[in-house]
Structure formats: C-alpha cells, structure tokens
Design a protein around this motif. Structure first.
Motif, short mmCIF file in Angstrom:
data_model
loop_
_atom_site.label_atom_id
_atom_site.label_comp_id
_atom_site.label_asym_id
_atom_site.label_seq_id
_atom_site.Cartn_x
_atom_site.Cartn_y
_atom_site.Cartn_z
N GLY A 95 1.03 -1.19 -0.24
CA GLY A 95 0.06 -0.03 -0.50
C GLY A 95 0.89 1.52 -0.26
O GLY A 95 0.42 2.56 -0.61
N PHE A 96 1.78 1.25 0.65
CA PHE A 96 2.54 3.04 0.46
C PHE A 96 3.81 2.52 -0.38
O PHE A 96 5.21 3.86 -0.24
N ALA A 97 4.63 1.26 -0.95
CA ALA A 97 5.57 1.33 -1.76
C ALA A 97 5.30 1.31 -2.89
O ALA A 97 5.46 1.60 -4.21
N LEU A 99 2.37 -0.09 -4.35
CA LEU A 99 1.40 0.66 -5.43
C LEU A 99 1.53 1.75 -5.90
O LEU A 99 1.53 2.77 -6.90
N PRO A 100 1.91 3.06 -4.91
CA PRO A 100 2.36 4.21 -5.45
C PRO A 100 3.91 4.81 -6.16
O PRO A 100 3.23 5.68 -6.53
N TRP A 101 4.94 3.92 -5.71
CA TRP A 101 5.70 4.02 -7.23
C TRP A 101 5.08 3.16 -8.62
O TRP A 101 5.48 3.83 -9.40
N LEU A 103 1.83 2.92 -9.66
CA LEU A 103 1.13 4.43 -10.37
C LEU A 103 2.03 6.08 -10.56
O LEU A 103 2.10 5.88 -11.86
N PHE A 104 3.32 6.32 -9.82
CA PHE A 104 3.62 6.92 -10.42
C PHE A 104 4.45 6.71 -11.61
O PHE A 104 4.50 7.48 -13.05
N SER A 108 3.71 8.91 -14.74
CA SER A 108 5.16 9.38 -15.70
C SER A 108 5.45 8.70 -17.12
O SER A 108 6.45 9.85 -17.78
N ILE A 146 0.62 -3.08 -9.82
CA ILE A 146 -0.82 -2.88 -9.49
C ILE A 146 -2.12 -3.48 -8.92
O ILE A 146 -2.56 -3.26 -8.38
N SER A 149 -0.44 -5.78 -6.11
CA SER A 149 -0.64 -4.30 -5.00
C SER A 149 -1.98 -4.56 -4.33
O SER A 149 -2.38 -4.73 -3.34
#
Length: 162
Positions: A95-97, A99-101, A103-104, A108, A146, A149
């Motif tokens: 959830g904190f590593a 998934l955000p990575w 999505l980034f 990008s 994703i 995750s």
C-alpha cells in the motif's frame, strides 16, 4: 472475494505464460553470433526481437518475484514474525511502496508510452518494427504490479502462510 480470486488466477496464468519467454530469449541471444559472423545477416533482427522479449519478460518478473516471496523480503528478520505480522507488513509494503511507485510509473510514463504506441515506433538503428512494445512493457509492468498490490492489500491471510 471472488473477483480477487479471479485476479489472482489471471496474474498466475500470465506469469506462467511469460516465464516461457526465457527460452526464445536464450535462443536469440545464442544465435546472434553465428548469424553475424557465419551467415552475415539477421543478427540485428535477432537482437531487436530479443530486446522485445526481454522487456516483456522483465515486466512480469517483478510481480513473479513478489508472489514467490523473494522480492523485497528481509527473510532473516521476517522468519521470527508471526504469519499475521508478515501479512500486515506485506499489506503495508504494497500500500505504501509498491502501489504508489507503480502508479507513479504509469502516470509519468505516459509521455513516452502513448506516442510510441500510437506511432507504432520502430527500432531507431534498424527501423525494425516493435520498439513500441519495449516502451509498452513499462506500463505492463506497472499494471501488473498495481494488480498484485491490490491483491496483497485486500487479501486476508491464508491458512498455508503459517
């Protein structure tokens, strides 16, 4: 819960299918030398195809390693934790590593992937088709991470994880 199981099976099937890409990749890498030095042709095509296969293979390998428990795992410390604690740590990490990575990477990478796919970009040196697949592999990797995750976040602890 059933949709999580379907997603889990889909990811498993995709990884099972892409693991076989290692065989043609090895063959293409092996053939480059004889094609170049003996037959004096098609080594660049073999190289380009090998790059495409490698990109897709690597796109799935991160999720495969995560599912196997070999990616981002501090096993020496984690062995002492209970199965529930390991599950919670996996959920927090997803959830904190992860998934955000992912999505980034997805957001990008848009400036590179979309024009390449829309133009069916070719390899710059050889003008062979397929370079857009290499750039698309970035999004394939992000999407599969994703999905994994989300599975890791919302899946409850399994009985075989003890």
């Amino acid at each position: 819960m059933a949709s999580l199981q379907r997603l889990d099976r889909l990811i498993a099937h995709l990884i099972a299918a892409t693991q076989w890409l290692a065989l043609p990749l090895i063959v293409l890498l092996f053939l480059q030398w004889p094609l170049r030095d003996i037959f004096r042709g098609y080594s660049r095509e073999a190289n380009d195809l090998g790059q495409v296969i490698f990109a897709v293979y690597v796109a799935f390998s991160i999720t495969a390693a995560t599912r196997a428990g070999t990616h981002l795992a501090a096993d020496t410390l984690a062995q002492r934790y209970s199965a529930r604690t390991r599950q919670r740590l996996k959920q927090i990490g997803a959830g904190f590593a992860m998934l955000p990575w992912a999505l980034f990477v997805l957001v990008s990478g848009k400036v590179f992937v979309v024009p390449s796919v829309l133009g069916l970009e070719s390899f710059p040196d050889t003008n062979n088709p397929g370079y857009f697949i290499i750039k698309s592999a970035l999004w394939i990797m992000a999407i599969i991470i994703i999905a994994q995750s989300l599975l890791d976040i919302f899946r409850t602890a399994r009985s075989d994880d003890t």
